[in-house]
Design an enzyme around this catalytic site. Structure first.
Site, PDB file in Angstrom:
ATOM      1  CD  GLU A 175      -2.954   0.927   2.299  1.00  0.00           C
ATOM      2  OE1 GLU A 175      -2.939  -0.045   3.064  1.00  0.00           O
ATOM      3  OE2 GLU A 175      -3.589   1.963   2.510  1.00  0.00           O
ATOM      4  CG  ASP A 176       1.891   2.738   3.408  1.00  0.00           C
ATOM      5  OD1 ASP A 176       0.778   2.956   2.895  1.00  0.00           O
ATOM      6  OD2 ASP A 176       2.084   2.616   4.626  1.00  0.00           O
TER       7      ASP A 176
END
Ligand code: MN
Length: 478
Positions: free
Chosen positions: A74-75
């Protein structure tokens, strides 16, 4: 928190496992480099803490690796394949499962939340370890919630109480459950939290000498009879005390499990010997004995519970169990599967299907409701609500949501029992079908193969959708 702190928890893991975990740490550190948390710390501190919590639960190697890598998709924008190539398919699937739905398209925030909640809950069906990582993730986020805005704090605390606390209960991770409860209460009801905390501290200060005396006496008595044992003193968590005082308006000295002595012995038979010895020293409180060794809870919790009158008439609950049972009681599923060994995911999913009642109900609800909001409402009502525990005539414990009737009980036993139900006996007295079950009721369902069954009436008296669905599908009497 340093990598060395995590390493200290890994002494039981093989060299090969430790290497892969270290690899995962280095990889996550590189990928998150330059990212910071709201506290100002480097981002890697968060996945490292998550892995630390997971190692504390004795989770398997791949789960710990996935804990370290859980925010990378996600990051940091790497693809899932990156993880399967550098680690393995299992780790990649776990990280993928944990990754939020954030990039999906929903018109409102509420729809997004509902979809997200459903995905979290139903991931149990693919791999329950996804939930275990999610719980560790949430626990660390709750521990560091002071850096968020008050609005975010409340929102997270509420979601934790409504979603993650019941999930922790279902996988039997009691330590995580009680810490999450206390952390949530701190943000949801700050002043009640402070008052209860003060009460808990004061009680501990005041009663500890009595509890220590009992601890010594019981320890020595058991040794006299060749029962090696360890005893721990435990006060109920703040949320537990809060519920008694503010929701049930109970008096402190009437609470039967405010103080517990956790007594651990080697063998299951030793538990019963210890029970006899304890009852010979301290008088048991009537109706406060429960045998969860013969009748494990639906999350596999096993223990003997008996509340006794301690010195100065202090009510003390003793929980007697083996060391192995204690592992499962404290850490839940992850440590259960550590004991069994083998291909973790396959074993876990097989056992879940077979032994965990909530798994079946969950699959049932998932199949039935395509609308996310309805799905969540249903899960909250059937699975996440308060429980009532009753007995079959054979003494088996059945767990039902609070408010369940004898009709719900009949259907929980078997669909056929429900379909041929003509009455019920509770604690040796006949009751009507709208009888709402109470804790410790002994329930016998009367059935007849060929009696006329009033389907409408059964339906009206069923309070769980589990039973209602089965009555609706009843073909025999349509
Ligand atoms: Mn995270």
């Amino acid at each position: 928190m340093e990598y060395e702190d995590l390493e200290k928890l890994l002494t039981d893991y093989s060299e090969e496992d430790k290497e892969l975990i270290k690899e995962a740490y280095k990889c996550a550190r590189t990928l998150h480099a330059g990212q910071y948390r709201q506290s100002g710390e480097e981002y890697i501190i968060h996945p490292l803490n998550v892995a630390y919590i997971l190692a504390g639960l004795h989770a398997d190697r791949d789960t710990i690796c996935a804990g370290l890598l859980h925010d990378t998709l996600e990051d940091t924008g790497i693809p899932k394949e990156y993880i399967s190539e550098h680690f393995n398919e299992e780790v990649a699937n776990l990280v993928d499962g944990v990754t939020k739905l954030a990039k999906m398209n929903f018109s409102t925030k509420e729809e997004l939340n509902n979809a997200n909640t459903r995905k979290i809950i139903t991931s149990i069906k693919d791999d329950v370890r996804i939930i275990i990582i999610k719980l560790a993730d949430r626990l660390h986020n709750m521990r560091t919630l002071q850096y968020k805005t008050p609005y975010k704090q409340r929102e997270n605390a509420l979601e934790t109480m409504n979603l993650f606390v019941p999930l922790a209960y279902y996988i039997g991770a009691y330590r995580i459950k009680s810490e999450l409860e206390d952390l949530s209460l701190q943000y949801l009801k700050p002043s009640e939290y402070c008052d209860t905390l003060a009460i808990q501290r004061e009680l501990e200060r005041e009663k500890n000498p009595i509890l220590e005396e009992m601890q010594d006496n019981i320890h020595n008595k058991l040794l006299e009879y060749d029962l090696n044992n360890d005893i721990k003193i435990r006060t109920k968590n703040i949320y537990g005390i809060y519920k008694y005082l503010y929701e049930q308006h109970q008096k402190l000295n009437n609470i039967h499990d405010l103080f517990s002595l956790k007594i651990m012995v080697s063998e299951s038979l030793d538990c019963y010997k210890a029970l006899g010895l304890i009852h010979s020293m301290y008088h048991p409180v009537p109706k406060r004995f429960k045998d969860y060794i013969c009748n494990p809870k639906t999350n596999l919790y096993q223990s003997l519970h008996t509340t006794v009158f301690g010195p100065e008439n202090l009510l003390v609950q003793t929980q007697i169990r083996t060391y192995e049972m204690d592992q499962i009681a404290s850490f839940g599923l992850p440590s259960y599967f550590k004991i069994k060994n083998g291909n973790t995911r396959i074993i876990m999913q097989e056992e879940l299907k077979e032994k965990f009642q909530f798994y079946k109900s969950l699959v049932d609800i998932d199949n039935k409701f395509s609308n996310n909001e309805e799905f969540i409402r249903e899960v909250e009502k059937e699975l996440f609500s308060e429980k009532v525990y009753v007995y079959t005539p054979k003494g088996e414990i059945i767990e039902l949501p609070k408010g369940a009737t004898v009709v719900d009980f009949a259907y929980r036993i078997h669909t056929e029992v429900g379909h041929s139900m003509i009455g019920a006996i509770v604690n040796d007295e006949p009751v009507k079908n709208d009888y709402v079950l109470e804790n410790n009721d002994r329930v016998r369902i009367l059935t007849s193969e060929n009696a006329y069954i009033d389907r409408q009436e059964l339906f009206k008296n069923a309070n769980t959708n589990y039973a209602r669905r089965r009555i609706r599908n009843m073909e025999k009497y349509v």
